[in-house]
Write a protein that holds these residues in place. Structure first.
Motif, short mmCIF file in Angstrom:
data_model
loop_
_atom_site.label_atom_id
_atom_site.label_comp_id
_atom_site.label_asym_id
_atom_site.label_seq_id
_atom_site.Cartn_x
_atom_site.Cartn_y
_atom_site.Cartn_z
N GLY A 1 4.71 3.62 -5.73
CA GLY A 1 3.95 4.92 -6.60
C GLY A 1 2.69 4.28 -7.09
N GLY A 2 2.80 3.21 -7.72
CA GLY A 2 1.59 2.68 -8.29
C GLY A 2 0.58 2.22 -7.27
N PHE A 3 1.04 1.70 -6.04
CA PHE A 3 -0.03 1.53 -5.04
C PHE A 3 -0.49 2.72 -4.58
CE2 PHE A 3 -0.31 1.29 -0.43
CZ PHE A 3 -1.31 0.24 -0.42
N SER A 4 0.19 3.79 -4.29
CA SER A 4 -0.24 4.93 -3.81
C SER A 4 -1.23 5.70 -4.54
CB SER A 4 0.94 6.01 -3.42
OG SER A 4 1.80 5.32 -2.60
N LEU A 5 -0.97 5.63 -5.97
CA LEU A 5 -2.20 6.17 -6.73
C LEU A 5 -3.26 5.13 -6.84
CD1 LEU A 5 0.15 6.79 -10.02
CD2 LEU A 5 -0.96 8.53 -8.26
#
Length: 226
Positions: free
Chosen positions: A92-96
């Motif tokens: 999720g952090g990578f996607s953001l």
């Protein structure tokens, strides 16, 4: 085993599940449903948009699952659930990060690869826990459904060709085209919708079953005390 003994055994297995497990399911369902609605009612299905919605939902879900693993006493799958939370939160952090401006890395190929890897790895991690929850049938059902659905998303998205760009056309002469981005983001939206609804159903069912089991236990204790 008689029907009465089976009912008692089932109630005992339900009572052995953590009391707040249903609440964790419900908290995981809410962002998934919101994400599905955002994707459904937003015409922009670009990779950057997909990264932003998926990233927000995945980060929230990862945090909730992490609290579930750490905060719920007597969790039957603590190590696997914690592993799933780390994978989902990091993705999720990578996607953001991919959704933010300042770079051109948010390509459709990157989005497809991210969703495919996350879905396959997370789905497998969830399904590994099924044999360890065979004595908690209600929780095992949630694990099977969630794991299988996540794994299916990863496999299907993995087969979306990044170069896909097929004009709609047809008898209605609809303008536009079906691109890889539209298809991949749409699949994520469908996954969020199905997962969110199933988690709500599972949460309500487990909550009601636990209340019923607690009432039965209370009645048995009253009878034994007389």
């Amino acid at each position: 085993m008689s029907g009465f003994e089976e009912a008692v055994s089932r109630d005992q297995r339900i009572r052995n599940l953590p009391d707040k497990l249903w609440l964790s399911m419900l908290l995981r369902a809410l962002p998934a449903i919101v994400g599905a609605l955002v994707i459904a009612f937003t015409p922009d299905h670009s990779p950057r948009f997909g990264f932003s919605v998926f990233g927000a939902v995945a980060l929230w879900s990862g945090v909730i699952v992490g609290f579930e693993a750490i905060g719920i006493k007597g969790h039957p799958l603590r190590p696997l659930v914690f592993t799933r939370s780390i994978i989902t939160a990091l993705t999720g952090g990578f996607s953001l990060f991919m959704a933010t401006g300042g770079h051109d890395w948010a390509t459709v190929r990157a989005f497809i690869l991210t969703i495919a890897i996350w879905g396959i790895v997370t789905g497998i991690v969830e399904l590994i826990g099924v044999p360890f929850t065979r004595k908690q049938a209600m929780y095992a059902g949630e694990i099977v459904i969630s794991g299988a659905l996540t794994l299916l998303l990863g496999v299907i998205v993995a087969f979306v060709p990044p170069e896909l760009d097929a004009p709609y056309g047809g008898l209605e002469h609809i303008e536009g085209s079906l691109t890889a981005s539209v298809q991949a983001v749409g699949l994520v939206g469908a996954y969020f919708a199905v997962l969110g609804v199933l988690l709500v159903i599972e949460a309500i069912t487990l909550y009601q079953a636990q209340r019923k089991a607690a009432a039965v236990e209370s009645t048995q204790q009253e009878v034994a005390a007389e």
